[in-house]
Design a protein around this motif. Structure first.
Motif, short mmCIF file in Angstrom:
data_model
loop_
_atom_site.label_atom_id
_atom_site.label_comp_id
_atom_site.label_asym_id
_atom_site.label_seq_id
_atom_site.Cartn_x
_atom_site.Cartn_y
_atom_site.Cartn_z
N ILE A 99 0.82 -1.21 0.00
CA ILE A 99 0.00 0.00 0.00
C ILE A 99 0.86 1.26 0.00
CG2 ILE A 99 -1.98 -1.10 1.09
CD1 ILE A 99 -1.07 0.21 3.73
N ALA A 100 2.16 1.12 0.32
CA ALA A 100 3.06 2.26 0.31
C ALA A 100 4.50 1.77 0.26
CB ALA A 100 2.86 3.12 1.56
N PHE A 101 5.37 2.65 -0.21
CA PHE A 101 6.81 2.38 -0.22
C PHE A 101 7.50 3.43 0.64
CE2 PHE A 101 5.34 0.79 -4.39
CZ PHE A 101 5.64 -0.54 -4.20
N ILE A 102 8.51 3.01 1.35
CA ILE A 102 9.29 3.91 2.18
C ILE A 102 10.73 3.83 1.72
CG2 ILE A 102 10.08 4.46 4.52
CD1 ILE A 102 7.10 2.32 4.30
N VAL A 103 11.31 4.98 1.41
CA VAL A 103 12.72 5.06 1.03
C VAL A 103 13.44 5.75 2.17
CG1 VAL A 103 14.36 6.04 -0.60
CG2 VAL A 103 12.18 5.16 -1.42
N ARG A 104 14.53 5.15 2.62
CA ARG A 104 15.34 5.73 3.69
C ARG A 104 16.73 6.04 3.13
NH1 ARG A 104 12.50 1.90 7.10
NH2 ARG A 104 10.97 3.11 8.25
N LEU A 105 17.19 7.25 3.43
CA LEU A 105 18.51 7.72 3.01
C LEU A 105 19.28 8.13 4.25
CD1 LEU A 105 20.41 8.87 0.65
CD2 LEU A 105 19.30 11.04 1.15
N SER A 106 20.50 7.62 4.38
CA SER A 106 21.39 8.01 5.49
C SER A 106 22.72 8.40 4.89
CB SER A 106 21.59 6.86 6.47
OG SER A 106 20.39 6.54 7.09
N ILE A 107 23.24 9.53 5.34
CA ILE A 107 24.56 9.99 4.88
C ILE A 107 25.42 10.22 6.11
CG2 ILE A 107 25.84 11.67 3.52
CD1 ILE A 107 23.21 12.32 2.09
N ALA A 108 26.55 9.54 6.17
CA ALA A 108 27.47 9.68 7.29
C ALA A 108 28.34 10.92 7.10
CB ALA A 108 28.35 8.43 7.39
N VAL A 109 29.08 11.28 8.13
CA VAL A 109 29.96 12.44 8.07
C VAL A 109 31.00 12.28 6.97
CG1 VAL A 109 31.66 13.80 9.35
CG2 VAL A 109 29.58 13.04 10.47
N ASP A 110 31.46 11.05 6.72
CA ASP A 110 32.46 10.81 5.67
C ASP A 110 31.82 10.72 4.29
OD1 ASP A 110 31.22 8.36 5.67
OD2 ASP A 110 33.04 7.19 5.93
N ALA A 111 30.53 11.03 4.17
CA ALA A 111 29.76 11.07 2.91
C ALA A 111 29.41 9.69 2.37
CB ALA A 111 30.46 11.91 1.86
N THR A 112 29.53 8.64 3.18
CA THR A 112 29.05 7.32 2.79
C THR A 112 27.52 7.35 2.80
OG1 THR A 112 30.99 6.28 3.73
CG2 THR A 112 29.10 4.86 3.31
N VAL A 113 26.90 6.83 1.74
CA VAL A 113 25.45 6.90 1.59
C VAL A 113 24.85 5.50 1.71
CG1 VAL A 113 23.57 7.50 0.00
CG2 VAL A 113 25.62 8.92 0.09
N GLU A 114 23.79 5.39 2.48
CA GLU A 114 23.00 4.16 2.59
C GLU A 114 21.60 4.48 2.06
OE1 GLU A 114 24.01 1.14 3.77
OE2 GLU A 114 26.02 1.88 4.22
N LEU A 115 21.14 3.68 1.11
CA LEU A 115 19.82 3.87 0.51
C LEU A 115 19.07 2.56 0.61
CD1 LEU A 115 17.98 5.80 -1.20
CD2 LEU A 115 19.00 4.76 -3.21
N SER A 116 17.85 2.60 1.11
CA SER A 116 17.06 1.37 1.22
C SER A 116 15.60 1.66 0.90
CB SER A 116 17.19 0.75 2.61
OG SER A 116 16.87 1.69 3.60
N CYS A 117 14.90 0.62 0.43
CA CYS A 117 13.50 0.75 0.06
C CYS A 117 12.72 -0.38 0.75
CB CYS A 117 13.33 0.66 -1.45
SG CYS A 117 11.62 0.83 -1.98
N TYR A 118 11.60 0.00 1.35
CA TYR A 118 10.74 -0.94 2.07
C TYR A 118 9.32 -0.85 1.51
CZ TYR A 118 14.46 -0.87 5.58
OH TYR A 118 15.66 -0.97 6.22
N ALA A 119 8.56 -1.91 1.68
CA ALA A 119 7.14 -1.92 1.31
C ALA A 119 6.31 -2.05 2.57
CB ALA A 119 6.83 -3.08 0.37
N ARG A 120 5.25 -1.28 2.64
CA ARG A 120 4.28 -1.41 3.73
C ARG A 120 3.08 -2.14 3.15
NH1 ARG A 120 3.52 3.72 6.28
NH2 ARG A 120 5.16 3.05 7.69
N VAL A 121 2.70 -3.25 3.77
CA VAL A 121 1.61 -4.06 3.25
C VAL A 121 0.37 -3.99 4.14
CG1 VAL A 121 3.09 -5.65 1.98
CG2 VAL A 121 2.53 -6.13 4.36
N SER A 122 0.45 -3.21 5.22
CA SER A 122 -0.68 -3.10 6.13
C SER A 122 -0.78 -1.68 6.66
CB SER A 122 -0.51 -4.08 7.30
OG SER A 122 -1.48 -3.85 8.28
N CYS A 123 -1.98 -1.24 6.95
CA CYS A 123 -2.17 0.08 7.57
C CYS A 123 -1.73 0.07 9.03
CB CYS A 123 -3.63 0.51 7.47
SG CYS A 123 -4.13 0.87 5.79
N ASP A 124 -1.58 -1.12 9.58
CA ASP A 124 -1.15 -1.27 10.97
C ASP A 124 0.35 -0.97 11.03
OD1 ASP A 124 -0.70 -1.97 13.57
OD2 ASP A 124 -1.14 -4.10 13.30
#
Length: 166
Positions: free
Chosen positions: A124-149
């Motif tokens: 029902i929705a997608f969540i994208v998370r972005l994290s950038i560390a002080v040294d400019a290393t980037v973490e990118l992840s994508c999640y799916a939400r399948v419930s309103c709960d």
């Protein structure tokens, strides 16, 4: 707090405050209280997210202090088993911190593409998370939400780690 519309007075008050913070303040018992001023790294350019060749959405604005974490939730446009997320570096010549590089054409630069496969049909929705560390290393992840709960765990669809530029 004192507010003024006079630019010279504002600069003078800011300089006085900065000097007081650096030097410290003498307390009644004779000790000096000081504040450690920390200079933080800033994100040189805005970062945007493009979902399967659409318009980029700004995730992190230029001059944002590092480290930073951002999340974006969006609804699925069409039922799809797979799609791609592209992390883009967006040029903004007015607030570009790296003036040595030329972005005259203001074209976004693709930093990474995250292919997302195995999308649940009940998402029902997608969540994208972005994290950038002080040294400019980037973490990118994508999640799916399948419930309103919201107590239900999100399903990880894909993630990528982008090393800091050399």
């Amino acid at each position: 707090v004192y507010f003024t519309a006079n630019a010279e007075e504002a600069v003078a008050r800011g300089a006085a405050l900065f000097g007081a913070l650096q030097r410290g303040h003498q307390l009644h018992n004779g000790t000096t209280q000081s504040v450690a001023l920390v200079q933080r790294k800033l994100l040189p350019r805005s970062l945007g997210l493009e979902v399967t060749s659409g318009s980029p959405i700004i995730l992190a604005a230029a001059c944002s202090p590092l480290p930073l974490t951002r999340a974006l939730e969006f609804l699925p446009a069409l039922p799809a088993e797979a799609f791609a997320l592209s992390l883009l570096e967006l040029a903004d010549p007015q607030i570009d911190l790296d003036a040595s590089s030329s972005f005259a054409e203001a074209e976004p630069r693709r930093i990474a593409t995250l292919p997302v496969h195995g999308v649940p049909t009940e998402a029902i929705a997608f969540i994208v998370r972005l994290s950038i560390a002080v040294d400019a290393t980037v973490e990118l992840s994508c999640y799916a939400r399948v419930s309103c709960d919201t107590s239900q765990p999100e399903t990880l669809l894909g993630s990528a780690s982008i090393p800091a530029p050399a």
